[in-house]
Enzyme design. Structure first.
Site, PDB file in Angstrom:
ATOM      1  N   LYS A  17      58.295  52.110  63.519  1.00 29.13           N
ATOM      2  CA  LYS A  17      59.603  51.539  63.206  1.00 29.13           C
ATOM      3  C   LYS A  17      60.072  52.135  61.887  1.00 29.13           C
ATOM      4  O   LYS A  17      59.394  51.994  60.867  1.00 29.13           O
ATOM      5  CB  LYS A  17      59.498  50.019  63.112  1.00 29.13           C
ATOM      6  CG  LYS A  17      60.788  49.356  62.671  1.00 29.13           C
ATOM      7  CD  LYS A  17      60.727  47.852  62.829  1.00 29.13           C
ATOM      8  CE  LYS A  17      61.974  47.218  62.265  1.00 29.13           C
ATOM      9  NZ  LYS A  17      61.952  45.765  62.389  1.00 29.13           N
ATOM     10  N   ARG A  45      71.535  42.750  61.218  1.00 34.23           N
ATOM     11  CA  ARG A  45      71.389  41.847  60.071  1.00 34.23           C
ATOM     12  C   ARG A  45      72.560  40.873  60.002  1.00 34.23           C
ATOM     13  O   ARG A  45      72.410  39.751  59.535  1.00 34.23           O
ATOM     14  CB  ARG A  45      71.185  42.659  58.799  1.00 34.23           C
ATOM     15  CG  ARG A  45      69.816  43.332  58.861  1.00 34.23           C
ATOM     16  CD  ARG A  45      69.424  44.125  57.637  1.00 34.23           C
ATOM     17  NE  ARG A  45      68.210  44.895  57.940  1.00 34.23           N
ATOM     18  CZ  ARG A  45      67.853  46.015  57.330  1.00 34.23           C
ATOM     19  NH1 ARG A  45      68.600  46.487  56.348  1.00 34.23           N
ATOM     20  NH2 ARG A  45      66.751  46.640  57.680  1.00 34.23           N
ATOM     21  N   ARG A  67      63.713  48.150  53.080  1.00 38.99           N
ATOM     22  CA  ARG A  67      62.402  47.970  53.708  1.00 38.99           C
ATOM     23  C   ARG A  67      61.553  49.233  53.633  1.00 38.99           C
ATOM     24  O   ARG A  67      60.622  49.421  54.404  1.00 38.99           O
ATOM     25  CB  ARG A  67      62.581  47.574  55.175  1.00 38.99           C
ATOM     26  CG  ARG A  67      63.465  46.368  55.414  1.00 38.99           C
ATOM     27  CD  ARG A  67      63.098  45.693  56.710  1.00 38.99           C
ATOM     28  NE  ARG A  67      64.063  44.728  57.186  1.00 38.99           N
ATOM     29  CZ  ARG A  67      64.344  43.566  56.613  1.00 38.99           C
ATOM     30  NH1 ARG A  67      63.746  43.229  55.475  1.00 38.99           N
ATOM     31  NH2 ARG A  67      65.226  42.745  57.145  1.00 38.99           N
ATOM     32  N   GLU A 121      50.339  55.457  63.109  1.00 44.04           N
ATOM     33  CA  GLU A 121      50.694  54.047  63.320  1.00 44.04           C
ATOM     34  C   GLU A 121      50.372  53.613  64.759  1.00 44.04           C
ATOM     35  O   GLU A 121      49.834  52.536  64.988  1.00 44.04           O
ATOM     36  CB  GLU A 121      52.198  53.837  63.067  1.00 44.04           C
ATOM     37  CG  GLU A 121      52.627  53.956  61.613  1.00 44.04           C
ATOM     38  CD  GLU A 121      52.350  52.677  60.828  1.00 44.04           C
ATOM     39  OE1 GLU A 121      51.774  51.729  61.390  1.00 44.04           O
ATOM     40  OE2 GLU A 121      52.713  52.627  59.639  1.00 44.04           O
ATOM     41  N   LYS A 161      61.298  52.911  67.286  1.00 48.32           N
ATOM     42  CA  LYS A 161      62.564  52.271  66.945  1.00 48.32           C
ATOM     43  C   LYS A 161      63.135  52.874  65.678  1.00 48.32           C
ATOM     44  O   LYS A 161      62.366  52.987  64.709  1.00 48.32           O
ATOM     45  CB  LYS A 161      62.306  50.776  66.741  1.00 48.32           C
ATOM     46  CG  LYS A 161      63.505  49.996  66.313  1.00 48.32           C
ATOM     47  CD  LYS A 161      63.138  48.577  66.046  1.00 48.32           C
ATOM     48  CE  LYS A 161      64.327  47.896  65.411  1.00 48.32           C
ATOM     49  NZ  LYS A 161      64.012  46.638  64.846  1.00 48.32           N
ATOM     50  N   SER A 206      70.938  47.982  67.150  1.00 49.93           N
ATOM     51  CA  SER A 206      72.296  47.466  66.980  1.00 49.93           C
ATOM     52  C   SER A 206      73.291  48.539  66.537  1.00 49.93           C
ATOM     53  O   SER A 206      74.415  48.602  67.046  1.00 49.93           O
ATOM     54  CB  SER A 206      72.266  46.309  65.983  1.00 49.93           C
ATOM     55  OG  SER A 206      71.719  46.723  64.740  1.00 49.93           O
ATOM     56  N   TYR A 244      71.177  46.295  73.891  1.00 50.86           N
ATOM     57  CA  TYR A 244      72.274  45.342  74.002  1.00 50.86           C
ATOM     58  C   TYR A 244      73.187  45.678  75.184  1.00 50.86           C
ATOM     59  O   TYR A 244      74.097  44.924  75.501  1.00 50.86           O
ATOM     60  CB  TYR A 244      73.070  45.301  72.682  1.00 50.86           C
ATOM     61  CG  TYR A 244      72.164  44.957  71.517  1.00 50.86           C
ATOM     62  CD1 TYR A 244      71.771  43.648  71.284  1.00 50.86           C
ATOM     63  CD2 TYR A 244      71.628  45.955  70.697  1.00 50.86           C
ATOM     64  CE1 TYR A 244      70.899  43.330  70.261  1.00 50.86           C
ATOM     65  CE2 TYR A 244      70.751  45.652  69.671  1.00 50.86           C
ATOM     66  CZ  TYR A 244      70.385  44.340  69.459  1.00 50.86           C
ATOM     67  OH  TYR A 244      69.506  44.021  68.461  1.00 50.86           O
TER      68      TYR A 244
END
Ligand code: PBG
Length: 339
Positions: free
Chosen positions: A202, A212, A225, A241, A256, A282, A321
């Site tokens: 990610k 958000r 982040r 990972e 992602k 998003s 979505y």
């Protein structure tokens, strides 16, 4: 007359592109409603669903409107949904994430009672929606995210979600060791059948902006982040990972966002036989909606092109979505015949 093309075998790929029927016959990648997972938002203390301005067509649901939505998605053939909670109270440790009365747990219990195993119930497992500072973990005295203290909270959250009826927990916080900690907690509490969809690779992406808004998260002090999500300059690191998550017991691994990381999807697909998921996030959705609303691109063509590209790169499962739109379109195509 001298022929324009010499009389020797020449590849003629255009022959197979001549008609729609031929193209259907030789298509290598077929996107299906079975591939898709619908991300859904459920918000505490609202009496009617609320639109999300930066995610046109996506709502913050009440528990009742969520039940409706999941029922309609199931009727359209959608196999899975992933829940995100928007709590009315936030605190330093994100206790709403593991509270048995937290909004996602309430929603899971309701959906479970209503739909049983008809739809795969997944739950995003993180605390950023529940912390007052907006980070994906608890902070130490220096204001940094404390990895191992956060694992304890993730473990409790996993058990709370599984108790409430989640069948797939999806840790998205990018803490080291999160999959192992969650697997151990699930097993110890008797949830050996609950799967882990690991957000393994990610990235600290700029494409999460509309999300958000959807969950009312602002990271304190203009923070970001980058201390826990991946640096977008790194591809090989993603494989480290993924390896770690598989070793710790991940059942599915995720990349992602999706479109800026198709190379990573290809590489992850090549290294594991586990199902690979990708999240069309998003910002990726919002860019299509905004450009299409301006008449600058064709919404349906670009949405299909992008989702198909994600599958072509090697994703078995796509969180998007567009799930409802695609499912409705597939149902209409089936009725009408033409594609
Ligand atoms: C963290 C989480 C995020 C998304 C999914 N899970 C946000 C973040 O990491 O900041 C983003 C999804 C999207 O943009 O659609 N709980």
């Amino acid at each position: 007359m001298i022929p324009v093309v010499a009389n020797f075998p020449t590849a003629r790929p255009r022959r197979l592109r001549r008609t729609a029927a031929l193209r259907e016959l030789v298509a290598e990648t077929r996107l299906s409603v079975n591939d898709l997972v619908a991300p859904l938002f459920v918000r505490e203390d609202i009496s009617a669903p609320l639109p999300i301005t930066s995610l046109p067509g996506v709502l913050q649901h009440t528990v009742a409107s969520l039940v409706n939505e999941v029922g309609e998605l199931a009727d359209l053939g959608v196999r899975a949904v992933i829940l995100f909670g928007v709590p009315s109270q936030k605190d330093a440790v994100g206790s709403g994430a593991y509270d048995p009365e937290g909004i996602v747990q309430v929603a899971l219990r309701t959906l479970r009672a209503e739909f049983g195993d008809r739809v795969v119930l997944m739950s995003d497992l993180c605390v950023d929606e529940y912390t007052d500072h907006g980070h994906c973990g608890v902070l130490d005295a220096n204001g940094e995210v404390d990895n191992d203290l956060t694992l304890e909270i993730y473990a409790k959250t996993a058990v709370a979600q599984a108790d409430a009826g989640s069948r797939v927990v999806a840790p998205s916080g990018m803490m080291d060791g999160q999959v192992g900690a969650i697997r151990a907690a699930l097993d110890a509490s008797g949830h050996i059948d609950v799967s882990i969809l690991a957000y393994s690779a990610k990235y600290a992406s700029g494409l999460y902006g509309p999300f958000r808004d959807a969950v009312d998260v602002q990271i304190a002090d203009g923070g970001d982040r980058k201390g826990y999500q991946q640096d977008w300059r790194n591809a090989r690191e993603a494989l480290t990972e993924v390896e770690a998550d598989i070793a710790q017991g991940a059942d599915m691994v995720m990349v992602k966002p999706a479109l800026s990381y198709l190379d990573v999807i290809v590489a992850v697909r090549a290294m594991t036989n586990l199902p690979v998921a990708a999240y069309h996030v998003s910002g990726e959705y919002a860019m299509i909606k905004a450009a299409a609303a301006n008449g600058w691109i064709d919404h349906d063509v670009v949405a299909l092109e992008q989702l198909t590209a994600i599958k072509r790169a090697g994703a078995d499962v796509i969180l998007t979505y567009f799930t409802r739109w695609f499912a409705e379109r597939s149902a209409a195509t089936k009725r009408g015949g033409a594609s």
